[in-house]
Enzyme design. Structure first.
Site, PDB file in Angstrom:
ATOM      1  N   SER A 109       0.785  -1.239   0.000  1.00 41.16           N
ATOM      2  CA  SER A 109       0.000   0.000   0.000  1.00 41.16           C
ATOM      3  C   SER A 109       0.816   1.288   0.000  1.00 41.16           C
ATOM      4  O   SER A 109       0.241   2.372  -0.108  1.00 41.16           O
ATOM      5  CB  SER A 109      -0.961   0.020   1.193  1.00 41.16           C
ATOM      6  OG  SER A 109      -2.118  -0.725   0.892  1.00 41.16           O
ATOM      7  N   SER A 130      -5.713   3.952   4.311  1.00 45.95           N
ATOM      8  CA  SER A 130      -5.297   3.010   3.269  1.00 45.95           C
ATOM      9  C   SER A 130      -6.514   2.506   2.507  1.00 45.95           C
ATOM     10  O   SER A 130      -6.721   1.302   2.329  1.00 45.95           O
ATOM     11  CB  SER A 130      -4.513   1.825   3.863  1.00 45.95           C
ATOM     12  OG  SER A 130      -3.748   1.193   2.856  1.00 45.95           O
ATOM     13  N   LYS A 173       0.234   3.832  -2.702  1.00 42.68           N
ATOM     14  CA  LYS A 173      -0.726   4.935  -2.630  1.00 42.68           C
ATOM     15  C   LYS A 173      -0.042   6.295  -2.571  1.00 42.68           C
ATOM     16  O   LYS A 173      -0.651   7.316  -2.923  1.00 42.68           O
ATOM     17  CB  LYS A 173      -1.651   4.737  -1.422  1.00 42.68           C
ATOM     18  CG  LYS A 173      -2.581   3.532  -1.543  1.00 42.68           C
ATOM     19  CD  LYS A 173      -3.483   3.406  -0.324  1.00 42.68           C
ATOM     20  CE  LYS A 173      -4.500   2.277  -0.466  1.00 42.68           C
ATOM     21  NZ  LYS A 173      -3.909   0.950  -0.334  1.00 42.68           N
TER      22      LYS A 173
END
Length: 528
Positions: free
Chosen positions: A185, A363, A188
């Site tokens: 993640s 997230s 991102k």
């Protein structure tokens, strides 16, 4: 370059740590009680304030751990849907209510007592020295403290690292920093920077209704807003109920009380199912129309079971809302709006800056995939998984970032085909801190705060990085990553990225503790 607000950091740091640890219980209670509206992006074209107030400085440094650093923020950031930032600022102000000038209402606070903010004198008395003006940490000193921690077997078989001084842009430490690994993640961060570059921090995503000419055919047109909600309390998001109100009024003004309803999802192209499959509860179908991320419960973040038809379900909810407002309609069917259709009503998402912060803090994979497609739309690429990846690369190349070895298969990092380097992640953070790019500031202000917010709220227990580290987490089976910012004991704002991978997978909790120890060490080490 060091901003004046950092000059007191060195002497203030012990007090900051105590305050950061003591505020948590009050903060948790306050967060539950306060639900203020969204505020503008601190790093957008027009900042909320031109000079940080003492309340902002105290809250940013003490309770948020926001390292008020070289050019980072003039306010604590735009996303306040949970009341987090308002609660933090109110709490910080309350600690100095007895002495200090009344600065009036500070943007981003609730306006409740205490009205007086602590003055600079009461907060900074006796503090001095030139913070961050001395030499940066040295590579050898960093290697001496980080090397043994990176050798921790709990981190797995592969690990890379980079540390950069954000005031100078100089890399201070690297271990395999140019080797590309699965970032999970932390992808991102790249999605955030690309979307803010392509579409702008103030961009809002529209969901609209149109009326086909010479007919009674209404089309609900999805614009790709992942935060569109059908709930009674929209909490600052675009509301399907508000759109129904406006659409019903527009139809009644035309003396129309019965229509056929269609829904248009043609903005997005290609497969709408993420490669991880529909059985995964981390992300819904990626479609240009959905309500509440297709969740089948009342959650707004984290995993949840999702509807198999988010666009059709959103359109059905809209049809029911129209019926409640006196507009008869049958069940909606998919159809594209024509170029000749006339506008009826529109609702818009919070600004992209707020969506970026929410994505990073929680997230949020649905927002991440939507932002990748918004980047594609703005960059003239197909709004698909492949087009989003192409668009992200295109935007990061414009910024001159190191893309060797990087692969962008999605916007969320759920796809293991994603590859990033520690060098790229720290370069992204450095670009977001660059005074030449204020539009990128939400990529920093949205990072979770260690021990306090988002995906770091349950981590860092008992570690010195609590309240001082801001970082994006990344977790897949066998993959654990952490990338963010921290201020060291000499006031230097540092960006860091740690990526690990292991086959067979390591024990997740032990790996995460190992990563947290690395970031905490940066906070406590002078490393000269």
């Amino acid at each position: 370059m060091v901003v004046p607000e950092l000059k007191a950091w060195r002497a203030a740091r012990p007090h900051v740590v105590r305050v950061a640890r003591s505020v948590r219980p009050q903060l948790v209670r306050a967060v539950e009680a306060v639900k203020p509206p969204l505020v503008r992006a601190a790093g957008a074209v027009k900042p909320l304030v031109t000079q940080p107030s003492t309340v902002q400085f105290t809250a940013g440094a003490a309770t948020l751990g926001l390292v008020v650093a070289a050019t980072v923020v003039t306010a604590a950031g735009p996303w306040d849907s949970t009341g987090q930032r308002t609660a933090e600022r109110d709490w910080a102000a309350s600690q100095g209510r007895a002495g200090g000038a009344d600065h009036g209402h500070v943007s981003g606070t609730s306006g409740k007592a205490p009205a007086p903010a602590p003055s600079a004198a009461s907060v900074l008395t006796g503090l001095g020295g030139s913070v961050g003006a001395g030499p940066s940490p040295t590579e050898k000193a960093l290697a001496d403290v980080l090397g043994p921690l990176l050798d921790n077997a709990a981190l797995g078989t592969e690990r890379t690292a980079a540390v950069v001084d954000l005031a100078t842009g100089k890399r201070l430490y690297g271990k395999g920093a140019g080797d590309a690994l699965s970032p999970a993640s932390t992808t991102k961060i790249a999605t955030a920077v690309a979307a803010l570059t392509a579409a702008g921090a103030d961009h809002r995503i529209a969901t609209r209704t149109v009326l086909e000419p010479d007919s009674e055919k209404v089309v609900l047109v999805g614009g790709g807003d992942p935060t569109l909600t059908a709930r009674k309390d929209a909490e600052g998001n675009a509301s399907l109920r508000t759109l129904a109100d406006r659409t019903a009024r527009a139809l009644k003004d035309r003396k129309t009380d019965e229509v056929t309803l269609s829904y248009d999802t043609s903005l997005y192209e290609g497969p709408d199912v993420h490669p991880i499959g529909l059985d995964n509860t981390n992300v819904a179908r990626v479609t240009a129309l959905m309500a509440d991320e297709g969740r089948l419960d009342d959650t707004s973040s984290g995993t949840a079971k999702r509807t198999e038809q988010p666009a059709a379900d959103a359109a059905k909810k809209f049809a029911d809302l129209l019926k409640d407002r006196g507009i008869k309609t049958a069940d909606p069917v998919p159809a594209e709006a024509t170029d000749r259709a006339k506008a009826l009503a529109t609702v818009k998402s919070p600004p992209l800056s707020a969506l970026v912060e929410r994505m990073l803090t929680n997230s949020d994979n649905d927002i991440a995939e939507a932002l990748a497609r918004q980047t594609a739309v703005a960059a003239g690429e197909p709004a698909s998984f492949k087009g989003g990846g192409t668009a992200i690369r295109k935007q990061l190349k414009k910024l001159g970032l190191p893309l060797k070895g990087a692969e962008f298969a999605d916007g969320s990092g759920l796809d293991r085909a994603d590859k990033l380097t520690a060098d790229l992640l720290t370069a992204l953070l450095a670009k977001a801190a660059d005074p030449a790019h204020p539009e990128l500031r939400p990529a920093l202000t949205g990072l979770p705060v260690a021990g306090f917010t988002g995906t770091l709220s349950g981590r860092y227990a008992g570690q010195p990085g609590t309240g001082l580290v801001r970082a994006k987490t990344g977790t897949l089976t066998g993959v654990h990553t952490l990338a963010g910012t921290v201020v060291d004991t000499d006031g230097h704002l540092l960006a860091f990225a740690f990526l690990t991978a292991s086959d067979p997978p390591t024990e997740p909790t032990a790996t995460q503790k190992g990563l947290d120890a690395l970031a905490s060490t940066l906070a406590t080490c002078g490393c000269k």
